[in-house]
Each structure stands twice: as structure tokens, then as C-alpha cells.
Enzyme design. Structure first.
Site, mmCIF file in Angstrom:
data_model
loop_
_atom_site.group_PDB
_atom_site.id
_atom_site.type_symbol
_atom_site.label_atom_id
_atom_site.label_comp_id
_atom_site.label_asym_id
_atom_site.label_seq_id
_atom_site.Cartn_x
_atom_site.Cartn_y
_atom_site.Cartn_z
ATOM 1 N N GLY A 80 0.846 -1.183 0.000
ATOM 2 C CA GLY A 80 0.000 0.000 0.000
ATOM 3 C C GLY A 80 0.880 1.231 0.000
ATOM 4 O O GLY A 80 2.038 1.175 0.418
ATOM 5 N N GLN A 112 3.253 9.847 1.006
ATOM 6 C CA GLN A 112 4.505 9.097 1.067
ATOM 7 C C GLN A 112 5.388 9.358 -0.150
ATOM 8 O O GLN A 112 6.559 8.971 -0.152
ATOM 9 C CB GLN A 112 4.228 7.597 1.198
ATOM 10 C CG GLN A 112 3.650 7.219 2.546
ATOM 11 C CD GLN A 112 3.490 5.726 2.663
ATOM 12 O OE1 GLN A 112 2.472 5.179 2.261
ATOM 13 N NE2 GLN A 112 4.516 5.078 3.184
ATOM 14 N N CYS A 115 6.468 0.086 7.298
ATOM 15 C CA CYS A 115 6.055 1.230 6.491
ATOM 16 C C CYS A 115 7.186 1.616 5.561
ATOM 17 O O CYS A 115 8.344 1.655 5.983
ATOM 18 C CB CYS A 115 5.690 2.397 7.410
ATOM 19 S SG CYS A 115 5.157 3.877 6.539
ATOM 20 N N LEU A 116 6.849 1.914 4.321
ATOM 21 C CA LEU A 116 7.869 2.324 3.363
ATOM 22 C C LEU A 116 8.519 3.652 3.748
ATOM 23 O O LEU A 116 9.626 3.941 3.310
ATOM 24 C CB LEU A 116 7.252 2.418 1.963
ATOM 25 C CG LEU A 116 6.685 1.101 1.417
ATOM 26 C CD1 LEU A 116 5.994 1.343 0.081
ATOM 27 C CD2 LEU A 116 7.756 0.044 1.310
ATOM 28 N N HIS A 129 -3.898 1.396 7.907
ATOM 29 C CA HIS A 129 -2.566 2.003 7.800
ATOM 30 C C HIS A 129 -2.579 3.152 6.788
ATOM 31 O O HIS A 129 -2.088 4.244 7.083
ATOM 32 C CB HIS A 129 -1.571 0.908 7.378
ATOM 33 C CG HIS A 129 -0.166 1.345 7.229
ATOM 34 N ND1 HIS A 129 0.819 1.000 8.117
ATOM 35 C CD2 HIS A 129 0.449 2.099 6.275
ATOM 36 C CE1 HIS A 129 1.969 1.516 7.730
ATOM 37 N NE2 HIS A 129 1.774 2.185 6.599
ATOM 38 N N GLU A 130 -3.140 2.904 5.611
ATOM 39 C CA GLU A 130 -3.132 3.935 4.560
ATOM 40 C C GLU A 130 -4.040 5.112 4.905
ATOM 41 O O GLU A 130 -3.684 6.265 4.642
ATOM 42 C CB GLU A 130 -3.492 3.331 3.199
ATOM 43 C CG GLU A 130 -2.549 2.240 2.718
ATOM 44 C CD GLU A 130 -1.065 2.603 2.761
ATOM 45 O OE1 GLU A 130 -0.715 3.795 2.601
ATOM 46 O OE2 GLU A 130 -0.256 1.684 2.960
ATOM 47 N N HIS A 154 -2.223 7.379 7.220
ATOM 48 C CA HIS A 154 -1.277 8.263 6.521
ATOM 49 C C HIS A 154 -1.968 9.536 6.052
ATOM 50 O O HIS A 154 -1.417 10.636 6.173
ATOM 51 C CB HIS A 154 -0.660 7.568 5.309
ATOM 52 C CG HIS A 154 0.556 6.766 5.613
ATOM 53 N ND1 HIS A 154 1.647 7.261 6.279
ATOM 54 C CD2 HIS A 154 0.849 5.476 5.323
ATOM 55 C CE1 HIS A 154 2.564 6.318 6.390
ATOM 56 N NE2 HIS A 154 2.104 5.216 5.824
#
Length: 186
Positions: free
Chosen positions: A56, A61, A104-105, A146-147, A150
């Protein structure tokens, strides 16, 4: 059945926004222009997510403060969920709460046990403005939560508590990008 291009196949990989960057920690703005720029952003987000081996990715991000995320994520039964949402809202999060590993990226190389509901429902629209409702369970529910976090300016580390949080903060500060640990919500 039509042949559709693979999402991200014509996109460009963008630089990842890391913990501490202000765009990652501010609520994102709603999308109002549903034109070619939005389609290009979504295509680039898929390309970036795949290049980073993610499941995701939210627009902030990649440095864009708009309410958009993409996903290609399995649930606990290995059913693949692939898509995007524009102006998403988490409308339901319920069921049991599980503390599972989450990464997380934007916090590369780290993960921590993070509590999330086992079921989540997100409503928004697609890039053409068509209403969409996405429901997920298990790992996919974790991804949806999670997304959407963000897009509200949060990261998974904001949900980690106690000794797990202390350990994660120490690990963040050891990373070359770890100067942003002070940006975490308490």
C-alpha cells in the site's frame, strides 16, 4: 474480458517521503481535480509501491498532500486486493484487535507489533469519481487502516505503546533518516 495494463507499468518511481518530512505528518487535502494529473499520480504511486515491495502507498509518502492511496494486498486467505481510493474515509473498523507486525515504506527496514482491528471498511471514489466501498479483513484490514492513517498525517508508530514504542523509537534514532522521531504523535 479486456486486457488492462498492469497498474504502475507506465508510471515513474518517485522518491519516498521519510519519517519527519512535514507532508507525512499533516492531514492531506481532498482531491478536487479528477483529470489526467490524478491518473498520473496514481500510476506513479503504483510504480513506486511495486519498486519498494510494498502492499500500500499513500500520496503523502511520495510528497503529495492529497487524499489518495493505492494497494495491492492479500488478506489472510491469500485473496489479492488491488486498487486505489481517492478521498477515502475509514467508516468502520471493528472486530477483534490484533497486535501484528507492521512496517512502512516511510520507515524503511523497521516494523513493530501494532494493534489494528480485524475488519475495516473504507469509502471514497475512484479516479473517475465513481463511488467505491472497500471492505477488508485480516492483513488487508490492517493495510486499509494504515493507509487511511497516513492521509490523516499519522504513521503506524503512533499506535505503538509501552516498551514496544520505546524499542521502536531507539531503532528509529539509529537509522540515517531517524531524525524525524520527534514528529511521532504521543
Amino acid at each position: 474480458m479486456r486486457n488492462r495494463p498492469i497498474p504502475g507499468s507506465s508510471g515513474h518511481v518517485r522518491a519516498m517521503t521519510l519519517l519527519g518530512d512535514p507532508v507525512l505528518h499533516a492531514p492531506c487535502e481532498p482531491v478536487s481535480d479528477f483529470g489526467p494529473e490524478l491518473a498520473g499520480l496514481i500510476e506513479d504511486m503504483f510504480a513506486t509501491m511495486y519498486a519498494a515491495n510494498g502492499v500500500g502507498l499513500a500520496a503523502n509518502q511520495v510528497g503529495v498532500g492529497l487524499r489518495v492511496f493505492v494497494y495491492d494486498c492479500p488478506d489472510d486467505e491469500d485473496v489479492r486486493h488491488l486498487g486505489h481510493l481517492v478521498n477515502p474515509r475509514l467508516v468502520e473498523a471493528d472486530g477483534e484487535v490484533f497486535r501484528g507486525p507492521e512496517g512502512c515504506l516511510s520507515l524503511p527496514g523497521l516494523e513493530a507489533p501494532t494493534p489494528r482491528f480485524d475488519r475495516a471498511v473504507v469509502e471514497g471514489v475512484l479516479m473517475d469519481g465513481t463511488p467505491a466501498r472497500v471492505e477488508g479483513t485480516g492483513f488487508f484490514a490492517r493495510c486499509l487502516q494504515h493507509e487511511t492513517d497516513h492521509l490523516e498525517g499519522g504513521v503506524y508508530a503512533d499506535h505503538v505503546t509501552g516498551w514496544r514504542r520505546s524499542r521502536l523509537l531507539r531503532a528509529i534514532r539509529k537509522e540515517p533518516w531517524g531524525g524525524g522521531a520527534d514528529a511521532l504523535r504521543s
